[in-house]
Write a protein that holds these residues in place. Sequence first.
Motif, PDB file in Angstrom:
ATOM      1  N   ILE A  13      -6.310 -56.949  25.508  1.00 34.68           N
ATOM      2  CA  ILE A  13      -5.212 -57.737  24.943  1.00 34.68           C
ATOM      3  C   ILE A  13      -3.912 -57.505  25.693  1.00 34.68           C
ATOM      4  O   ILE A  13      -3.618 -56.389  26.095  1.00 34.68           O
ATOM      5  CB  ILE A  13      -4.990 -57.259  23.482  1.00 34.68           C
ATOM      6  CG1 ILE A  13      -6.162 -57.661  22.605  1.00 34.68           C
ATOM      7  CG2 ILE A  13      -3.715 -57.795  22.905  1.00 34.68           C
ATOM      8  CD1 ILE A  13      -6.234 -59.107  22.329  1.00 34.68           C
ATOM      9  N   MET A  26      -2.057 -52.621  30.851  1.00 37.39           N
ATOM     10  CA  MET A  26      -2.153 -53.437  32.062  1.00 37.39           C
ATOM     11  C   MET A  26      -0.747 -53.819  32.535  1.00 37.39           C
ATOM     12  O   MET A  26      -0.454 -53.813  33.725  1.00 37.39           O
ATOM     13  CB  MET A  26      -2.944 -54.722  31.777  1.00 37.39           C
ATOM     14  CG  MET A  26      -4.393 -54.511  31.444  1.00 37.39           C
ATOM     15  SD  MET A  26      -5.258 -56.082  31.188  1.00 37.39           S
ATOM     16  CE  MET A  26      -4.761 -56.504  29.516  1.00 37.39           C
ATOM     17  N   ARG A  46      -9.853 -51.140  35.259  1.00 38.84           N
ATOM     18  CA  ARG A  46     -10.200 -51.008  33.844  1.00 38.84           C
ATOM     19  C   ARG A  46     -10.129 -52.343  33.090  1.00 38.84           C
ATOM     20  O   ARG A  46     -10.382 -52.386  31.886  1.00 38.84           O
ATOM     21  CB  ARG A  46      -9.299 -49.965  33.174  1.00 38.84           C
ATOM     22  CG  ARG A  46      -9.811 -48.550  33.316  1.00 38.84           C
ATOM     23  CD  ARG A  46      -8.781 -47.523  32.887  1.00 38.84           C
ATOM     24  NE  ARG A  46      -7.885 -47.184  33.969  1.00 38.84           N
ATOM     25  CZ  ARG A  46      -6.771 -46.471  33.841  1.00 38.84           C
ATOM     26  NH1 ARG A  46      -6.421 -46.035  32.645  1.00 38.84           N
ATOM     27  NH2 ARG A  46      -6.022 -46.203  34.889  1.00 38.84           N
ATOM     28  N   SER A  53       1.194 -50.909  34.242  1.00 39.74           N
ATOM     29  CA  SER A  53       0.681 -50.674  35.598  1.00 39.74           C
ATOM     30  C   SER A  53       1.194 -51.759  36.525  1.00 39.74           C
ATOM     31  O   SER A  53       1.559 -51.495  37.681  1.00 39.74           O
ATOM     32  CB  SER A  53      -0.854 -50.678  35.608  1.00 39.74           C
ATOM     33  OG  SER A  53      -1.333 -49.447  35.163  1.00 39.74           O
ATOM     34  N   GLY A 104      -2.360 -52.257  38.687  1.00 37.37           N
ATOM     35  CA  GLY A 104      -1.295 -51.667  39.508  1.00 37.37           C
ATOM     36  C   GLY A 104      -1.388 -52.102  40.955  1.00 37.37           C
ATOM     37  O   GLY A 104      -0.397 -52.545  41.559  1.00 37.37           O
ATOM     38  N   SER A 160      -9.048 -40.036  41.843  1.00 37.43           N
ATOM     39  CA  SER A 160      -9.176 -40.786  43.098  1.00 37.43           C
ATOM     40  C   SER A 160      -9.995 -40.046  44.157  1.00 37.43           C
ATOM     41  O   SER A 160     -10.395 -40.645  45.149  1.00 37.43           O
ATOM     42  CB  SER A 160      -7.786 -41.096  43.656  1.00 37.43           C
ATOM     43  OG  SER A 160      -7.176 -39.897  44.092  1.00 37.43           O
ATOM     44  N   ASP A 187     -11.113 -50.781  47.101  1.00 34.77           N
ATOM     45  CA  ASP A 187     -11.566 -50.295  45.786  1.00 34.77           C
ATOM     46  C   ASP A 187     -13.017 -49.832  45.885  1.00 34.77           C
ATOM     47  O   ASP A 187     -13.848 -50.493  46.503  1.00 34.77           O
ATOM     48  CB  ASP A 187     -11.439 -51.362  44.695  1.00 34.77           C
ATOM     49  CG  ASP A 187     -11.303 -50.725  43.319  1.00 34.77           C
ATOM     50  OD1 ASP A 187     -10.279 -50.912  42.658  1.00 34.77           O
ATOM     51  OD2 ASP A 187     -12.240 -49.964  42.911  1.00 34.77           O
ATOM     52  N   PHE A 222      -3.707 -56.253  19.337  1.00 27.81           N
ATOM     53  CA  PHE A 222      -3.827 -55.534  20.582  1.00 27.81           C
ATOM     54  C   PHE A 222      -5.241 -54.994  20.749  1.00 27.81           C
ATOM     55  O   PHE A 222      -5.833 -55.047  21.803  1.00 27.81           O
ATOM     56  CB  PHE A 222      -2.800 -54.420  20.588  1.00 27.81           C
ATOM     57  CG  PHE A 222      -2.789 -53.629  21.850  1.00 27.81           C
ATOM     58  CD1 PHE A 222      -3.192 -54.196  23.037  1.00 27.81           C
ATOM     59  CD2 PHE A 222      -2.350 -52.336  21.834  1.00 27.81           C
ATOM     60  CE1 PHE A 222      -3.169 -53.461  24.194  1.00 27.81           C
ATOM     61  CE2 PHE A 222      -2.322 -51.596  22.984  1.00 27.81           C
ATOM     62  CZ  PHE A 222      -2.735 -52.162  24.156  1.00 27.81           C
TER      63      PHE A 222
HETATM   64  C1  LIG Z   1     -11.589 -49.539  26.725  1.00 27.68           C
HETATM   65  C2  LIG Z   1     -10.167 -49.768  27.150  1.00 27.68           C
HETATM   66  C3  LIG Z   1      -9.381 -50.617  26.406  1.00 27.68           C
HETATM   67  C4  LIG Z   1      -8.074 -50.878  26.821  1.00 27.68           C
HETATM   68  N1  LIG Z   1      -7.348 -51.797  26.114  1.00 27.68           N
HETATM   69  C5  LIG Z   1      -6.204 -52.235  26.636  1.00 27.68           C
HETATM   70  C6  LIG Z   1      -5.582 -53.389  26.098  1.00 27.68           C
HETATM   71  O1  LIG Z   1      -6.092 -54.021  25.154  1.00 27.68           O
HETATM   72  N2  LIG Z   1      -4.424 -53.800  26.679  1.00 27.68           N
HETATM   73  C7  LIG Z   1      -3.871 -53.155  27.763  1.00 27.68           C
HETATM   74  O2  LIG Z   1      -2.829 -53.617  28.267  1.00 27.68           O
HETATM   75  N3  LIG Z   1      -4.440 -52.054  28.272  1.00 27.68           N
HETATM   76  C8  LIG Z   1      -5.602 -51.592  27.758  1.00 27.68           C
HETATM   77  N4  LIG Z   1      -6.236 -50.534  28.339  1.00 27.68           N
HETATM   78  C9  LIG Z   1      -5.536 -49.746  29.388  1.00 27.68           C
HETATM   79  C10 LIG Z   1      -5.559 -50.501  30.736  1.00 27.68           C
HETATM   80  O3  LIG Z   1      -6.874 -50.822  31.067  1.00 27.68           O
HETATM   81  C11 LIG Z   1      -4.980 -49.640  31.852  1.00 27.68           C
HETATM   82  O4  LIG Z   1      -3.748 -49.092  31.475  1.00 27.68           O
HETATM   83  C12 LIG Z   1      -4.755 -50.454  33.128  1.00 27.68           C
HETATM   84  O5  LIG Z   1      -5.784 -51.383  33.319  1.00 27.68           O
HETATM   85  C13 LIG Z   1      -4.653 -49.514  34.305  1.00 27.68           C
HETATM   86  O6  LIG Z   1      -4.595 -50.263  35.509  1.00 27.68           O
HETATM   87  P1  LIG Z   1      -4.439 -49.502  36.900  1.00 27.68           P
HETATM   88  O7  LIG Z   1      -4.469 -50.532  37.960  1.00 27.68           O
HETATM   89  O8  LIG Z   1      -3.269 -48.611  36.833  1.00 27.68           O
HETATM   90  O9  LIG Z   1      -5.711 -48.558  37.015  1.00 27.68           O
HETATM   91  P2  LIG Z   1      -7.249 -48.977  37.109  1.00 27.68           P
HETATM   92  O10 LIG Z   1      -7.486 -50.241  36.393  1.00 27.68           O
HETATM   93  O11 LIG Z   1      -8.024 -47.780  36.691  1.00 27.68           O
HETATM   94  O12 LIG Z   1      -7.485 -49.271  38.662  1.00 27.68           O
HETATM   95  C14 LIG Z   1      -7.605 -48.232  39.596  1.00 27.68           C
HETATM   96  C15 LIG Z   1      -8.659 -48.649  40.616  1.00 27.68           C
HETATM   97  O13 LIG Z   1      -8.607 -47.727  41.711  1.00 27.68           O
HETATM   98  C16 LIG Z   1      -9.911 -47.561  42.213  1.00 27.68           C
HETATM   99  N5  LIG Z   1      -9.942 -46.311  42.971  1.00 27.68           N
HETATM  100  C17 LIG Z   1      -9.703 -45.051  42.511  1.00 27.68           C
HETATM  101  N6  LIG Z   1      -9.802 -44.167  43.513  1.00 27.68           N
HETATM  102  C18 LIG Z   1     -10.116 -44.858  44.639  1.00 27.68           C
HETATM  103  C19 LIG Z   1     -10.359 -44.495  45.993  1.00 27.68           C
HETATM  104  N7  LIG Z   1     -10.287 -43.223  46.415  1.00 27.68           N
HETATM  105  N8  LIG Z   1     -10.667 -45.477  46.880  1.00 27.68           N
HETATM  106  C20 LIG Z   1     -10.736 -46.769  46.498  1.00 27.68           C
HETATM  107  N9  LIG Z   1     -10.523 -47.165  45.208  1.00 27.68           N
HETATM  108  C21 LIG Z   1     -10.209 -46.228  44.300  1.00 27.68           C
HETATM  109  C22 LIG Z   1     -10.772 -47.539  40.973  1.00 27.68           C
HETATM  110  O14 LIG Z   1     -12.113 -47.897  41.283  1.00 27.68           O
HETATM  111  C23 LIG Z   1     -10.075 -48.583  40.093  1.00 27.68           C
HETATM  112  O15 LIG Z   1     -10.683 -49.857  40.203  1.00 27.68           O
HETATM  113  C24 LIG Z   1      -7.534 -50.236  27.965  1.00 27.68           C
HETATM  114  C25 LIG Z   1      -8.335 -49.362  28.696  1.00 27.68           C
HETATM  115  C26 LIG Z   1      -9.648 -49.150  28.310  1.00 27.68           C
HETATM  116  C27 LIG Z   1     -10.512 -48.252  29.152  1.00 27.68           C
END
Ligand SMILES: Cc1cc2nc3c(=O)[nH]c(=O)nc-3n(C[C@H](O)[C@H](O)[C@H](O)COP(=O)(O)OP(=O)(O)OC[C@H]3O[C@@H](n4cnc5c(N)ncnc54)[C@H](O)[C@@H]3O)c2cc1C
Length: 561
Positions: free
Chosen positions: A113, A527, A93, A530, A62, A348, A85, A21
């Motif tokens: 991963i 990922m 992320r 979400s 998400g 946000s 976005d 992972f």
């Molecule tokens: C270094 C690191 C390693 C990780 N490793 C793993 C892994 O190996 N496997 C795994 O499954 N998960 C991993 N994760 C966790 C995973 O990245 C997150 O749980 C997941 O990607 C979250 O997705 P999301 O769509 O919920 O949020 P996000 O990916 O954060 O997407 C939210 C988006 O909303 C946008 N946004 C926010 N506010 C606004 C606004 N007001 N107007 C317009 N756009 C806005 C942001 O720019 C962002 O692009 C890792 C995270 C990190 C940081």
Amino acid sequence: MVQSRAGVVLATFTLASLTLFFYAFASSSPEAHNYHEQQPLGNEELSWQHTKRVAIIGAGSGGSSAAYYLRKYAGTQPVNITIFDTKNYIGGRSTTVNVYNDPTEPVELGASIFVSVNYNLMNAVEEFGLDISGFTEDRPGEENVDPLAVWDGSKFAFRQAYTEGKLQDWWSLAKLLWKYGPTAPMRTKKLMSSTVGKFLNMYEAPLFPFSSLSTVVEEAGLLEATSDTGEQYLVKNGINGKFPTDLIQASTRVNYGQNLGLIHGLETMVCMATDGAVSVRGGNWRIFSGMVDASKAEVRLGTRVSSVTRDPNGPNPKTWVLSSHGPSGEVVEEEYDDVILASPYQFSELTISPELKKTPDEIPYVTLHVTLFTSPNKLDPEFFGLPVGDRVPEAILTTLNETEQASERFTRGTSSDAVGSVGFFSISTLRSTVNFNLDPGSPSTDENTRKGRYEYLYKVFSPKEFTDAQLYEILGAKTAEEAKISWSYRKIWQAYPYLYPRVTFEDPIMDTGLWYTSGIESFISTMETSSLMGMNVAKLIANEWEKEAELKMKYHNENGL
Ligand SMILES: Cc1cc2nc3c(=O)[nH]c(=O)nc-3n(C[C@H](O)[C@H](O)[C@H](O)COP(=O)(O)OP(=O)(O)OC[C@H]3O[C@@H](n4cnc5c(N)ncnc54)[C@H](O)[C@@H]3O)c2cc1C
């Protein structure tokens, strides 16, 4: 490789899989703007159906999943989807950077991963024909270099031996059993399997779709896992001794920057569910880009949504007015029937009016420093207490030392307290690279005659900046010249929440027509989860439209319209 939701094949627990992972490193360069024409499903449209307008704030896992599944679930209901976005790429992320700034050398900067029980991601990989690679596939795999070790700052708590050719699971397991005895690893495997099995029920009726995350967690039988720390959950399930602190904790640290005294039992189990860990070649963001394409949404990148407003006493009490700020500073106000917030509310910078009955609680997130760098130098054996000439294992996970392990300051601590004296959560050798920029002997641009320099690509996770001086030290160098770092990239993430034990979670419904995906992060932050919440919200919305359509149809039929 489409996963059958019924036939769940749960992870084979091996030490090899333990590392999966964490140490995936894929990548790509973020996508450029990506606009699509709106294509309402208009063919079977009934005269009284109006095209629904849905805004999605966030193009990460998400938001992309919400768009993708909404298009699927909408059926005959015409719908226009717009995704916003602030970033100029899709993936949130899940994003990559290019080693040496070379687009053919992407590497994951965020989420690396996913695993075989991640149905949404695996199904998308198949549907979009994406190329995936196993987590150790790109490792240098050099002779006599152990694949993995767990370092406590002064000694290796565990070291997995190099085996001829490649990692062999049976050997990993044998080594594990030899060191820790059969009970703890086997019980962990069993507990992980049953916990993951319960979680997977959330994808299917009667649990899916769920309008309350707190309720579904209870119905899925997962409260006992979320309400205890990993430490408590393991002890309650008869998993004791050094196995949890040496290995399970190494896993919670590399995955979430947290120790077993803090992180809850469910996320602890997620860290052990690593079977079939892969990443998408070119970057995991390709999954989300594929979803957005398939959703036929209009995508507005580089565009921040600043407010969503509804006037309950106005002429359109159910309509949301969304205000966005585009890349050239233009402010646009538009009306939507439904708005999905697919980002943690606390990051946000969004104003919501009328005031929510329940504003999502602000929760602490892990500030994670990711340091990527290349050098021809190998990791310094002396730094890790090894004899000169020995090779340092490819992936170094870490754990607390015995003194720290006895103190709640560290086991329940955050940031520098969580990491302890070791100072970093992990250092891994992702792959070998050839640096063509540094080719003094053969400055040819011809691919066939260029020689380049053989280098290693490393990745460090730490709670504070991993300084140049620290980089030199782990490379056994005193100066920049000796360290020979040819490329580096640093990123500070608000990576994931501190996953304290809890029994209630933020719900997906914020207000009428206003939806939220990120509450799932304090349950499980991946990922896939979400994506699951994006899918769930899409289904809830589609169900509402269906009910509305039935009522309208009834009215039309009854009134002979
Ligand atoms: C270094 C690191 C390693 C990780 N490793 C793993 C892994 O190996 N496997 C795994 O499954 N998960 C991993 N994760 C966790 C995973 O990245 C997150 O749980 C997941 O990607 C979250 O997705 P999301 O769509 O919920 O949020 P996000 O990916 O954060 O997407 C939210 C988006 O909303 C946008 N946004 C926010 N506010 C606004 C606004 N007001 N107007 C317009 N756009 C806005 C942001 O720019 C962002 O692009 C890792 C995270 C990190 C940081």
